[in-house]
Design an enzyme around this catalytic site. Structure first.
Site, PDB file in Angstrom:
ATOM      1  N   SER A   1       0.854  -1.194   0.000  1.00 53.02           N
ATOM      2  CA  SER A   1       0.000   0.000   0.000  1.00 53.02           C
ATOM      3  C   SER A   1       0.887   1.240   0.000  1.00 53.02           C
ATOM      4  CB  SER A   1      -0.876   0.023   1.246  1.00 53.02           C
ATOM      5  OG  SER A   1      -1.381   1.331   1.442  1.00 53.02           O
TER       6      SER A   1
ATOM      7  N   HIS B   1      -1.611  -1.362  -4.024  1.00 51.74           N
ATOM      8  CA  HIS B   1      -2.838  -0.939  -3.328  1.00 51.74           C
ATOM      9  C   HIS B   1      -2.807   0.573  -3.093  1.00 51.74           C
ATOM     10  CE1 HIS B   1      -6.201  -1.888  -0.518  1.00 51.74           C
ATOM     11  NE2 HIS B   1      -5.702  -0.905   0.236  1.00 51.74           N
TER      12      HIS B   1
ATOM     13  N   ASP C   1      -4.868   3.748  -1.377  1.00 52.79           N
ATOM     14  CA  ASP C   1      -5.876   4.102  -0.382  1.00 52.79           C
ATOM     15  C   ASP C   1      -6.387   5.515  -0.605  1.00 52.79           C
ATOM     16  OD1 ASP C   1      -6.014   1.771   1.371  1.00 52.79           O
ATOM     17  OD2 ASP C   1      -3.913   2.209   1.817  1.00 52.79           O
TER      18      ASP C   1
ATOM     19  N   MET D   1      -8.879   8.398   0.571  1.00 52.96           N
ATOM     20  CA  MET D   1      -9.648   8.837   1.747  1.00 52.96           C
ATOM     21  C   MET D   1     -10.113  10.274   1.532  1.00 52.96           C
ATOM     22  SD  MET D   1      -7.319   7.326   4.845  1.00 52.96           S
ATOM     23  CE  MET D   1      -6.402   5.786   4.692  1.00 52.96           C
TER      24      MET D   1
ATOM     25  N   HIS E   1      -8.691   1.257  -3.235  1.00 50.80           N
ATOM     26  CA  HIS E   1      -9.557   1.080  -2.071  1.00 50.80           C
ATOM     27  C   HIS E   1     -10.152   2.434  -1.703  1.00 50.80           C
ATOM     28  CE1 HIS E   1      -9.541   0.010   2.558  1.00 50.80           C
ATOM     29  NE2 HIS E   1     -10.774   0.157   2.088  1.00 50.80           N
TER      30      HIS E   1
ATOM     31  N   MET F   1     -12.109   4.774   0.502  1.00 53.94           N
ATOM     32  CA  MET F   1     -12.684   5.013   1.835  1.00 53.94           C
ATOM     33  C   MET F   1     -13.323   6.391   1.775  1.00 53.94           C
ATOM     34  SD  MET F   1      -9.490   3.386   3.890  1.00 53.94           S
ATOM     35  CE  MET F   1      -8.509   3.457   2.401  1.00 53.94           C
TER      36      MET F   1
ATOM     37  N   MET G   1     -11.509  -5.772   6.417  1.00 57.78           N
ATOM     38  CA  MET G   1     -10.562  -4.883   7.096  1.00 57.78           C
ATOM     39  C   MET G   1     -10.119  -5.502   8.421  1.00 57.78           C
ATOM     40  SD  MET G   1     -10.031  -2.219   5.186  1.00 57.78           S
ATOM     41  CE  MET G   1      -9.054  -1.276   6.365  1.00 57.78           C
TER      42      MET G   1
ATOM     43  N   GLY H   1      -8.519   4.226   7.972  1.00 49.61           N
ATOM     44  CA  GLY H   1      -8.164   5.631   8.164  1.00 49.61           C
ATOM     45  C   GLY H   1      -6.673   5.881   8.264  1.00 49.61           C
TER      46      GLY H   1
ATOM     47  N   GLY I   1      -2.476   4.106   8.399  1.00 46.50           N
ATOM     48  CA  GLY I   1      -1.528   3.004   8.363  1.00 46.50           C
ATOM     49  C   GLY I   1      -0.950   2.804   9.760  1.00 46.50           C
ATOM     50  N   GLY I   2      -0.259   1.692   9.940  1.00 46.44           N
ATOM     51  CA  GLY I   2       0.493   1.470  11.174  1.00 46.44           C
ATOM     52  C   GLY I   2      -0.334   1.038  12.373  1.00 46.44           C
TER      53      GLY I   2
ATOM     54  N   ASP J   1      -6.661  -6.202   5.043  1.00 46.34           N
ATOM     55  CA  ASP J   1      -5.988  -4.898   4.982  1.00 46.34           C
ATOM     56  C   ASP J   1      -5.868  -4.294   6.370  1.00 46.34           C
ATOM     57  OD1 ASP J   1      -5.065  -2.398   4.302  1.00 46.34           O
ATOM     58  OD2 ASP J   1      -6.809  -1.829   3.103  1.00 46.34           O
ATOM     59  N   GLY J   2      -4.606  -4.116   6.799  1.00 45.08           N
ATOM     60  CA  GLY J   2      -4.355  -3.453   8.071  1.00 45.08           C
ATOM     61  C   GLY J   2      -3.533  -4.318   9.006  1.00 45.08           C
ATOM     62  N   GLY J   3      -2.352  -3.837   9.386  1.00 42.47           N
ATOM     63  CA  GLY J   3      -1.533  -4.538  10.365  1.00 42.47           C
ATOM     64  C   GLY J   3      -0.877  -5.800   9.848  1.00 42.47           C
TER      65      GLY J   3
ATOM     66  N   GLY K   1       1.264  -1.869   4.212  1.00 37.39           N
ATOM     67  CA  GLY K   1       1.723  -0.502   3.984  1.00 37.39           C
ATOM     68  C   GLY K   1       2.979  -0.188   4.771  1.00 37.39           C
ATOM     69  N   SER K   2       2.814   0.069   6.066  1.00 35.76           N
ATOM     70  CA  SER K   2       3.963   0.495   6.864  1.00 35.76           C
ATOM     71  C   SER K   2       5.029  -0.586   6.964  1.00 35.76           C
ATOM     72  CB  SER K   2       3.508   0.943   8.256  1.00 35.76           C
ATOM     73  OG  SER K   2       2.740  -0.063   8.867  1.00 35.76           O
TER      74      SER K   2
HETATM   75  C1  DX5 Z   1      -5.964   1.704   6.248  1.00 32.96           C
HETATM   76  C2  DX5 Z   1      -5.664   1.426   4.791  1.00 32.96           C
HETATM   77  C3  DX5 Z   1      -4.576   0.470   4.594  1.00 32.96           C
HETATM   78  C4  DX5 Z   1      -3.221   0.899   5.080  1.00 32.96           C
HETATM   79  C5  DX5 Z   1      -2.598  -0.299   5.738  1.00 32.96           C
HETATM   80  O1  DX5 Z   1      -7.167   2.359   6.375  1.00 32.96           O
HETATM   81  O2  DX5 Z   1      -6.802   0.925   4.118  1.00 32.96           O
HETATM   82  O3  DX5 Z   1      -4.469   0.006   3.241  1.00 32.96           O
HETATM   83  O4  DX5 Z   1      -2.354   1.372   4.086  1.00 32.96           O
HETATM   84  O5  DX5 Z   1      -1.493   0.113   6.426  1.00 32.96           O
HETATM   85  P1  DX5 Z   1      -0.657  -0.841   7.371  1.00 32.96           P
HETATM   86  O6  DX5 Z   1      -0.186  -1.983   6.547  1.00 32.96           O
HETATM   87  O7  DX5 Z   1       0.419   0.047   7.853  1.00 32.96           O
HETATM   88  O8  DX5 Z   1      -1.591  -1.291   8.470  1.00 32.96           O
HETATM   89 ZN    ZN Z   2      -6.482  -0.071   2.052  1.00 33.49          ZN
END
Ligand code: DX5
Ligand code: ZN
Length: 226
Positions: A13, A38, A40, A42, A74, A76, A145, A150, A152-153, A180-182, A202-203
Site C-alpha cells: 500500500s 494498493h 488508499d 480517503m 480502495h 474510503m 478490514m 483511516g 496506516g500502522g 488490509d491493516g496490520g 503498507g507500513s
Molecule cells: C488503512 C488502509 C490500509 C493501510 C494499511 O485504512 O486501508 O491500506 O495502508 O497500512 P498498514 O499496513 O500500515 O496497516
Molecule cells: Zn487499504
C-alpha cells in the site's frame, strides 16, 4: 475465478510510501515481485484523513501496467458512485467501495463492472460478513478490514482471522478475499492460512529501511511453505 483469486500475494500500500519519490518506491516493489499495488483513497468524511485521488492512480498506471501489475484502488469515501468513471479513466483495475458508505450496493457494484473494472466490497471490523451474501455474484473481491480504516500502522485485530474464514463460507472460491491493516511478517502467515489471497501491507513495506527486502520477507511469511 478472476485475476485476483489463487495463491496468497502481498499488495504493497503506497499510503506509507515517501511521496517525494513515489515512482521509485513503486518500481522497487514491482521489481521485487509485487504485482498488486494498493492505493488508499480517503476523503476526510468517511474517514478523517484526506489522501489521494485519480491523479495519483493515473500517474502510476503506465509503470504498473507495463510490469503486468494491477492497480487495486480502495475507496474510503462517501458517495463512491460519483467517482467510478474517474477511477476507470485513470487506469484502476480493481475498485473497492465500503459497504458502510454505499446506499444501493447492487447498483454500485454493477456500475464498477460496467466501467470495466473488477468490483470489490470492503467491510469494517464492526460490519457483519453476511453483507457479502446478497451481492456475491457481483463481486470479484471481498475486503475484510483488519483495522478500522483511516490510518496506516495500526495493530492487526485478531478476530479478523475468524471473519476471513466466515467470509470464505459466504463468498465461495470464485471471489478473492483481501485483508488490509496490520499485515507484517507475523500476521501474514495466519491471514493467508485463514484464506486471504491478497494481503495489503503498507507500513511494514514502505516504513522499512529496505522496502524490497521487507516485501520479500512478508511474501515469504505468507507462502504455504513457511
Ligand atoms: C488503512 C488502509 C490500509 C493501510 C494499511 O485504512 O486501508 O491500506 O495502508 O497500512 P498498514 O499496513 O500500515 O496497516
Ligand atoms: Zn487499504
Amino acid at each position: 475465478m478472476n485475476a485476483l483469486t489463487g495463491s496468497s500475494r502481498v499488495a504493497p500500500s503506497i499510503l506509507s510510501a515517501d511521496f517525494s519519490r513515489l515512482g521509485e518506491q513503486v518500481e522497487s516493489v514491482l521489481s521485487a515481485g509485487a504485482d498488486v499495488i494498493h492505493i488508499d483513497v480517503m476523503d476526510g468524511s468517511f474517514v478523517p484523513p484526506i489522501t489521494m485521488g485519480p491523479i495519483v492512480v493515473e500517474s502510476l498506471a503506465d509503470m504498473v501496467h507495463s510490469a503486468d501489475g494491477i492497480l487495486d484502488v480502495h475507496l474510503m469515501i462517501d458517495s463512491p458512485d460519483r467517482q467510478i468513471e474517474a477511477f476507470a479513466a485513470a487506469g484502476a483495475d480493481v475498485l473497492t467501495v465500503h459497504a458502510e458508505a454505499v446506499t444501493h450496493l447492487d447498483r454500485t457494484l454493477r456500475a464498477i463492472r460496467e466501467a470495466g473494472m473488477l468490483a470489490g466490497l470492503a467491510i469494517c471490523p464492526g460490519t457483519a460478513v453476511s453483507i457479502f451474501e446478497p451481492v456475491v455474484d457481483l463481486l470479484d473481491l471481498a475486503l475484510v478490514m483488519s483495522v478500522n480504516p483511516g490510518w496506516g500502522g495500526q495493530r492487526f485485530i485478531e478476530a479478523t482471522l475468524g471473519r476471513i474464514e466466515e467470509t470464505r463460507a459466504v463468498v465461495g472460491p470464485g471471489v478473492a478475499i483481501e485483508v488490509d491493516g496490520g499485515i507484517d511478517t507475523i500476521t501474514a502467515g495466519p491471514a493467508a492460512k485463514a484464506g486471504a489471497e491478497l494481503l495489503v501491507a503498507g507500513s511494514a513495506v514502505f516504513g522499512a529501511e529496505d522496502p524490497q527486502s521487507a516485501y520479500r520477507a512478508i511474501a515469504d511469511a505468507a507462502s504455504p511453505a513457511s
